[in-house]
Design a protein around this motif. Structure first.
Motif, PDB file in Angstrom:
ATOM      1  N   LEU A   1     -33.303  15.990  32.746  1.00 22.93           N
ATOM      2  CA  LEU A   1     -32.525  16.911  33.581  1.00 22.93           C
ATOM      3  C   LEU A   1     -32.747  16.658  35.065  1.00 22.93           C
ATOM      4  N   ALA A   2     -33.934  16.138  35.422  1.00 25.37           N
ATOM      5  CA  ALA A   2     -34.255  15.913  36.834  1.00 25.37           C
ATOM      6  C   ALA A   2     -33.862  14.514  37.316  1.00 25.37           C
ATOM      7  N   ARG A   3     -33.329  13.682  36.426  1.00 23.09           N
ATOM      8  CA  ARG A   3     -32.978  12.302  36.802  1.00 23.09           C
ATOM      9  C   ARG A   3     -31.875  12.263  37.847  1.00 23.09           C
ATOM     10  N   VAL A   4     -31.999  11.281  38.736  1.00 24.01           N
ATOM     11  CA  VAL A   4     -31.000  11.042  39.780  1.00 24.01           C
ATOM     12  C   VAL A   4     -30.484   9.623  39.591  1.00 24.01           C
ATOM     13  N   ARG A   5     -29.195   9.461  39.659  1.00 23.53           N
ATOM     14  CA  ARG A   5     -28.619   8.118  39.549  1.00 23.53           C
ATOM     15  C   ARG A   5     -28.733   7.409  40.892  1.00 23.53           C
ATOM     16  N   ALA A   6     -29.040   6.120  40.834  1.00 30.40           N
ATOM     17  CA  ALA A   6     -29.194   5.324  42.049  1.00 30.40           C
ATOM     18  C   ALA A   6     -28.775   3.890  41.731  1.00 30.40           C
ATOM     19  N   THR A   7     -28.864   3.029  42.726  1.00 28.11           N
ATOM     20  CA  THR A   7     -28.627   1.601  42.509  1.00 28.11           C
ATOM     21  C   THR A   7     -29.899   0.848  42.863  1.00 28.11           C
ATOM     22  N   ALA A   8     -30.042  -0.318  42.271  1.00 32.22           N
ATOM     23  CA  ALA A   8     -31.210  -1.149  42.546  1.00 32.22           C
ATOM     24  C   ALA A   8     -30.759  -2.585  42.742  1.00 32.22           C
ATOM     25  N   SER A   9     -31.421  -3.252  43.649  1.00 27.78           N
ATOM     26  CA  SER A   9     -31.169  -4.664  43.896  1.00 27.78           C
ATOM     27  C   SER A   9     -32.173  -5.475  43.086  1.00 27.78           C
TER      28      SER A   9
ATOM     29  N   MET B   1     -32.879   5.149  46.642  1.00 25.87           N
ATOM     30  CA  MET B   1     -32.601   6.544  46.328  1.00 25.87           C
ATOM     31  C   MET B   1     -31.428   7.025  47.186  1.00 25.87           C
ATOM     32  N   PRO B   2     -30.752   8.114  46.790  1.00 26.13           N
ATOM     33  CA  PRO B   2     -29.617   8.606  47.571  1.00 26.13           C
ATOM     34  C   PRO B   2     -29.938   8.858  49.041  1.00 26.13           C
ATOM     35  N   GLY B   3     -31.182   9.203  49.384  1.00 22.04           N
ATOM     36  CA  GLY B   3     -31.550   9.420  50.775  1.00 22.04           C
ATOM     37  C   GLY B   3     -31.887   8.137  51.516  1.00 22.04           C
ATOM     38  N   GLY B   4     -31.776   6.978  50.842  1.00 20.61           N
ATOM     39  CA  GLY B   4     -32.069   5.694  51.466  1.00 20.61           C
ATOM     40  C   GLY B   4     -33.507   5.232  51.285  1.00 20.61           C
ATOM     41  N   ILE B   5     -34.299   5.947  50.497  1.00 19.38           N
ATOM     42  CA  ILE B   5     -35.702   5.597  50.294  1.00 19.38           C
ATOM     43  C   ILE B   5     -35.801   4.459  49.278  1.00 19.38           C
TER      44      ILE B   5
ATOM     45  N   VAL C   1     -29.346   2.410  38.071  1.00 14.00           N
ATOM     46  CA  VAL C   1     -30.614   2.901  37.545  1.00 14.00           C
ATOM     47  C   VAL C   1     -30.616   4.422  37.634  1.00 14.00           C
ATOM     48  N   SER C   2     -31.584   5.011  36.965  1.00 12.32           N
ATOM     49  CA  SER C   2     -31.808   6.443  37.123  1.00 12.32           C
ATOM     50  C   SER C   2     -33.309   6.665  37.130  1.00 12.32           C
ATOM     51  N   LEU C   3     -33.747   7.676  37.869  1.00 10.59           N
ATOM     52  CA  LEU C   3     -35.157   7.990  37.942  1.00 10.59           C
ATOM     53  C   LEU C   3     -35.355   9.408  38.433  1.00 10.59           C
ATOM     54  N   VAL C   4     -36.548   9.913  38.194  1.00 14.13           N
ATOM     55  CA  VAL C   4     -36.919  11.233  38.668  1.00 14.13           C
ATOM     56  C   VAL C   4     -37.493  11.059  40.072  1.00 14.13           C
TER      57      VAL C   4
ATOM     58  N   PRO D   1     -41.696   7.000  40.350  1.00 15.09           N
ATOM     59  CA  PRO D   1     -41.123   5.662  40.166  1.00 15.09           C
ATOM     60  C   PRO D   1     -41.363   5.102  38.762  1.00 15.09           C
ATOM     61  N   ASP D   2     -42.349   5.654  38.029  1.00 14.24           N
ATOM     62  CA  ASP D   2     -42.620   5.176  36.683  1.00 14.24           C
ATOM     63  C   ASP D   2     -41.509   5.560  35.710  1.00 14.24           C
ATOM     64  N   THR D   3     -40.609   6.462  36.092  1.00 12.78           N
ATOM     65  CA  THR D   3     -39.527   6.905  35.212  1.00 12.78           C
ATOM     66  C   THR D   3     -38.245   6.096  35.413  1.00 12.78           C
ATOM     67  N   LEU D   4     -38.277   5.063  36.264  1.00 18.86           N
ATOM     68  CA  LEU D   4     -37.077   4.274  36.532  1.00 18.86           C
ATOM     69  C   LEU D   4     -36.535   3.666  35.242  1.00 18.86           C
ATOM     70  N   ARG D   5     -35.263   3.871  35.001  1.00 21.17           N
ATOM     71  CA  ARG D   5     -34.589   3.364  33.814  1.00 21.17           C
ATOM     72  C   ARG D   5     -33.369   2.575  34.263  1.00 21.17           C
ATOM     73  N   ILE D   6     -33.238   1.359  33.748  1.00 20.45           N
ATOM     74  CA  ILE D   6     -32.090   0.501  34.073  1.00 20.45           C
ATOM     75  C   ILE D   6     -30.943   0.910  33.150  1.00 20.45           C
ATOM     76  N   GLU D   7     -29.774   1.158  33.743  1.00 23.52           N
ATOM     77  CA  GLU D   7     -28.602   1.619  33.008  1.00 23.52           C
ATOM     78  C   GLU D   7     -27.588   0.486  32.913  1.00 23.52           C
ATOM     79  N   LEU D   8     -27.852  -0.504  32.063  1.00 21.71           N
ATOM     80  CA  LEU D   8     -26.936  -1.641  31.936  1.00 21.71           C
ATOM     81  C   LEU D   8     -25.687  -1.284  31.147  1.00 21.71           C
ATOM     82  N   ALA D   9     -25.780  -0.347  30.223  1.00 21.23           N
ATOM     83  CA  ALA D   9     -24.626  -0.019  29.380  1.00 21.23           C
ATOM     84  C   ALA D   9     -23.555   0.712  30.170  1.00 21.23           C
ATOM     85  N   GLY D  10     -23.944   1.432  31.197  1.00 20.77           N
ATOM     86  CA  GLY D  10     -22.982   2.248  31.931  1.00 20.77           C
ATOM     87  C   GLY D  10     -22.259   1.569  33.020  1.00 20.77           C
TER      88      GLY D  10
END
Length: 133
Positions: free
Chosen positions: A54-62, A87-91, A117-120, A124-133
């Motif tokens: 529920l707390a996950r935020v969608r982001a992009t990763a290089s 992260m959405p704030g640029g972090i 990606v998505s993460l809480v 940073p340990d919760t980072l999940r790569i979203e390749l299917a989406g």
């Protein structure tokens, strides 16, 4: 009769191979390979925690670096990815993940590409790569 001669030669070769075979070493190698596959799958499939989902935020990763490991899970290649998620704030959040990647998805994880990606936030340990989406 050439067939019987070939059959006799084949039987002699198989007997010699059986005598040289080290079953213990073969089982140890298989066990090590299975343990490595289990570690990869455990890192690829994070523990499911509904509160974190529920707390996950969608982001992009290089993708900074991608190394294909000498193993496969089914038809999927196992790839170690070094990422920098934004992260959405640029972090920036650096992370390394080992994931199975379908052959058709390999081009999406080359160095320099962007992946979803998505993460809480703050975890940073919760980072999940979203390749299917």
């Amino acid at each position: 009769m050439p067939f019987l001669t070939d059959l006799r030669t084949l039987r002699a070769q198989s007997t010699a191979m059986r005598e040289r075979m080290d079953v213990g070493a073969s089982l140890a190698a298989a066990r090590q390979s299975l343990e490595q596959a289990n570690r990869v799958m455990a890192s690829a499939v994070a523990a499911h925690d509904p509160a974190l989902d529920l707390a996950r935020v969608r982001a992009t990763a290089s993708v900074v670096a991608a190394r294909q490991l000498p193993m496969a899970i089914g038809m999927d290649a196992v790839v170690e990815l070094e990422l920098v998620a934004t992260m959405p704030g640029g972090i920036p959040v650096p992370a390394t993940r080992t994931v199975p990647v379908a052959p058709l998805q390999l081009a999406r994880v080359t160095p320099g590409s962007m992946v979803d990606v998505s993460l809480v936030p703050g975890r940073p340990d919760t980072l999940r790569i979203e390749l299917a989406g």
